[in-house]
Design a protein around this motif. Structure first.
Motif, PDB file in Angstrom:
ATOM      1  N   LEU A 107       0.815  -1.204   0.000  1.00  0.00           N
ATOM      2  CA  LEU A 107       0.000   0.000   0.000  1.00  0.00           C
ATOM      3  C   LEU A 107       0.855   1.264   0.000  1.00  0.00           C
ATOM      4  O   LEU A 107       0.500   2.260  -0.638  1.00  0.00           O
ATOM      5  N   ALA A 108       1.977   1.216   0.717  1.00  0.00           N
ATOM      6  CA  ALA A 108       2.878   2.372   0.730  1.00  0.00           C
ATOM      7  C   ALA A 108       3.402   2.653  -0.671  1.00  0.00           C
ATOM      8  O   ALA A 108       3.525   3.812  -1.087  1.00  0.00           O
ATOM      9  N   ALA A 109       3.712   1.587  -1.416  1.00  0.00           N
ATOM     10  CA  ALA A 109       4.202   1.751  -2.788  1.00  0.00           C
ATOM     11  C   ALA A 109       3.105   2.339  -3.681  1.00  0.00           C
ATOM     12  O   ALA A 109       3.371   3.194  -4.531  1.00  0.00           O
ATOM     13  N   GLU A 110       1.896   1.915  -3.470  1.00  0.00           N
ATOM     14  CA  GLU A 110       0.800   2.333  -4.348  1.00  0.00           C
ATOM     15  C   GLU A 110       0.228   3.705  -4.001  1.00  0.00           C
ATOM     16  O   GLU A 110      -0.274   4.408  -4.878  1.00  0.00           O
ATOM     17  N   ARG A 111       0.339   4.105  -2.715  1.00  0.00           N
ATOM     18  CA  ARG A 111      -0.394   5.286  -2.272  1.00  0.00           C
ATOM     19  C   ARG A 111       0.469   6.453  -1.794  1.00  0.00           C
ATOM     20  O   ARG A 111      -0.060   7.521  -1.491  1.00  0.00           O
ATOM     21  N   HIS A 112       1.775   6.266  -1.696  1.00  0.00           N
ATOM     22  CA  HIS A 112       2.595   7.288  -1.035  1.00  0.00           C
ATOM     23  C   HIS A 112       2.522   8.648  -1.726  1.00  0.00           C
ATOM     24  O   HIS A 112       2.324   8.738  -2.937  1.00  0.00           O
ATOM     25  N   ARG A 113       2.703   9.671  -0.880  1.00  0.00           N
ATOM     26  CA  ARG A 113       2.803  11.036  -1.372  1.00  0.00           C
ATOM     27  C   ARG A 113       4.261  11.481  -1.293  1.00  0.00           C
ATOM     28  O   ARG A 113       5.072  10.884  -0.602  1.00  0.00           O
ATOM     29  N   ARG A 114       4.558  12.546  -1.990  1.00  0.00           N
ATOM     30  CA  ARG A 114       5.946  13.005  -2.088  1.00  0.00           C
ATOM     31  C   ARG A 114       6.535  13.353  -0.728  1.00  0.00           C
ATOM     32  O   ARG A 114       7.663  12.976  -0.415  1.00  0.00           O
ATOM     33  N   ASP A 115       5.773  14.076   0.095  1.00  0.00           N
ATOM     34  CA  ASP A 115       6.308  14.483   1.391  1.00  0.00           C
ATOM     35  C   ASP A 115       6.538  13.268   2.296  1.00  0.00           C
ATOM     36  O   ASP A 115       7.515  13.209   3.045  1.00  0.00           O
ATOM     37  N   GLY A 116       5.626  12.287   2.212  1.00  0.00           N
ATOM     38  CA  GLY A 116       5.811  11.076   3.004  1.00  0.00           C
ATOM     39  C   GLY A 116       7.015  10.279   2.557  1.00  0.00           C
ATOM     40  O   GLY A 116       7.754   9.722   3.388  1.00  0.00           O
ATOM     41  N   LEU A 117       7.238  10.226   1.244  1.00  0.00           N
ATOM     42  CA  LEU A 117       8.404   9.512   0.725  1.00  0.00           C
ATOM     43  C   LEU A 117       9.685  10.215   1.143  1.00  0.00           C
ATOM     44  O   LEU A 117      10.686   9.553   1.464  1.00  0.00           O
ATOM     45  N   ASP A 118       9.667  11.535   1.165  1.00  0.00           N
ATOM     46  CA  ASP A 118      10.846  12.291   1.606  1.00  0.00           C
ATOM     47  C   ASP A 118      11.176  11.985   3.065  1.00  0.00           C
ATOM     48  O   ASP A 118      12.346  11.865   3.440  1.00  0.00           O
ATOM     49  N   GLU A 119      10.145  11.851   3.900  1.00  0.00           N
ATOM     50  CA  GLU A 119      10.363  11.513   5.308  1.00  0.00           C
ATOM     51  C   GLU A 119      10.919  10.094   5.436  1.00  0.00           C
ATOM     52  O   GLU A 119      11.799   9.833   6.276  1.00  0.00           O
ATOM     53  N   LEU A 120      10.442   9.185   4.609  1.00  0.00           N
ATOM     54  CA  LEU A 120      10.968   7.821   4.626  1.00  0.00           C
ATOM     55  C   LEU A 120      12.438   7.822   4.219  1.00  0.00           C
ATOM     56  O   LEU A 120      13.258   7.095   4.791  1.00  0.00           O
ATOM     57  N   ALA A 156      11.698   0.061  -4.092  1.00  0.00           N
ATOM     58  CA  ALA A 156      10.452  -0.502  -4.613  1.00  0.00           C
ATOM     59  C   ALA A 156       9.276   0.436  -4.339  1.00  0.00           C
ATOM     60  O   ALA A 156       8.406   0.633  -5.199  1.00  0.00           O
ATOM     61  N   ILE A 157       9.252   1.029  -3.140  1.00  0.00           N
ATOM     62  CA  ILE A 157       8.181   1.963  -2.803  1.00  0.00           C
ATOM     63  C   ILE A 157       8.248   3.193  -3.698  1.00  0.00           C
ATOM     64  O   ILE A 157       7.229   3.641  -4.240  1.00  0.00           O
ATOM     65  N   SER A 158       9.439   3.750  -3.853  1.00  0.00           N
ATOM     66  CA  SER A 158       9.581   4.974  -4.648  1.00  0.00           C
ATOM     67  C   SER A 158       9.194   4.749  -6.110  1.00  0.00           C
ATOM     68  O   SER A 158       8.723   5.670  -6.788  1.00  0.00           O
ATOM     69  N   GLU A 159       9.371   3.519  -6.606  1.00  0.00           N
ATOM     70  CA  GLU A 159       9.017   3.187  -7.985  1.00  0.00           C
ATOM     71  C   GLU A 159       7.558   2.716  -8.104  1.00  0.00           C
ATOM     72  O   GLU A 159       7.130   2.313  -9.185  1.00  0.00           O
TER      73      GLU A 159
END
Length: 231
Positions: A97-110, A183-186
């Motif tokens: 779900l993280a891979a499919e739904r993430h937002r840019r700001d959340g990915l930056d925090e990850l 994998a999440i970022s892609e």
């Protein structure tokens, strides 16, 4: 702020400190947590200490001894098997779900938590690296935007963090998190789910190796101490 609010803040502060002390290995399994001593250490009454210990009991980190003290809980192999079984269901879903739904700001925090974990592992700082590794898993859950899944993961947060602390090869854990981040970022949900399952299995093997090494070291220490006494 009312006195009740202040009491909640005090109990939360004490619980946060004790949780870190237990999960970072400062307070060893089996050690006593005595209310009056903790109250003196924190400069608070025994009430927020008692409330903090109740919080940690719910999280499964301590066992209460009424009107005496609490004991830092020692997790058994059965406890960790239970955790692995639940992780094997929830975490692959979370990473997908993280891979499919993430937002840019959340990915930056990850990315930030992963960088902190990697830097700490390289620097040989196990406490900082393990904390960041736990933060990585928590942030993945945030990216799912699934409140129920978040509640379920929150219920096993402390146990998961304890399991992650039972790893000696911190660089390996960071490398696995790097692959999961990729994998999440892609937005590759299939790959993220597959890697999550592999990560759980690897975590189990790392934890078992860590516990065997700790048990061997304790046995050797006991033998050495006994020999010294006889001399």
């Amino acid at each position: 702020m009312t006195s009740a609010d202040e009491g909640v803040l005090e109990s939360t502060r004490v619980a946060d400190w004790l949780r870190d002390a237990i999960l970072d290995g400062v307070r060893a399994p089996g050690s006593r947590l005595i209310e009056r001593d903790l109250a003196a250490d924190f400069g608070v009454s025994r009430v927020p200490v008692r409330d903090a210990l109740k919080i940690l009991e719910v999280e499964g980190l301590v066992t209460l001894r009424p009107r005496t003290w609490a004991i830092v809980r020692e997790f058994t192999a059965a406890d960790m098997t239970d955790l692995d079984e639940v992780r094997s269901v929830l975490e692959p879903l979370a990473f997908r779900l993280a891979a499919e739904r993430h937002r840019r700001d959340g990915l930056d925090e990850l990315r930030r938590t992963l960088d902190e974990e990697t830097i700490s592992a390289t620097a040989g700082d196990p406490i900082a690296s393990r904390r960041a590794a736990a933060d990585f898993h928590e942030q993945v859950t945030v990216l799912t935007e699934n409140r129920l899944l978040g509640d379920l993961m929150q219920g096993m947060r402390s146990k998961l963090r304890w399991g992650l602390s039972q790893h000696d090869d911190l660089a390996h854990v960071a490398a696995q998190h790097q692959a999961l981040f990729q994998a999440i970022s892609e937005r590759d949900g299939d790959r993220a789910e597959e890697l999550a399952l592999s990560h759980i299995d690897s975590s189990r093997r790392e934890r078992e190796a860590h516990m065997r090494a700790a048990k061997t070291a304790a046995s050797s220490s006991a033998v050495h101490e006994g020999s010294s006494r006889r001399l």
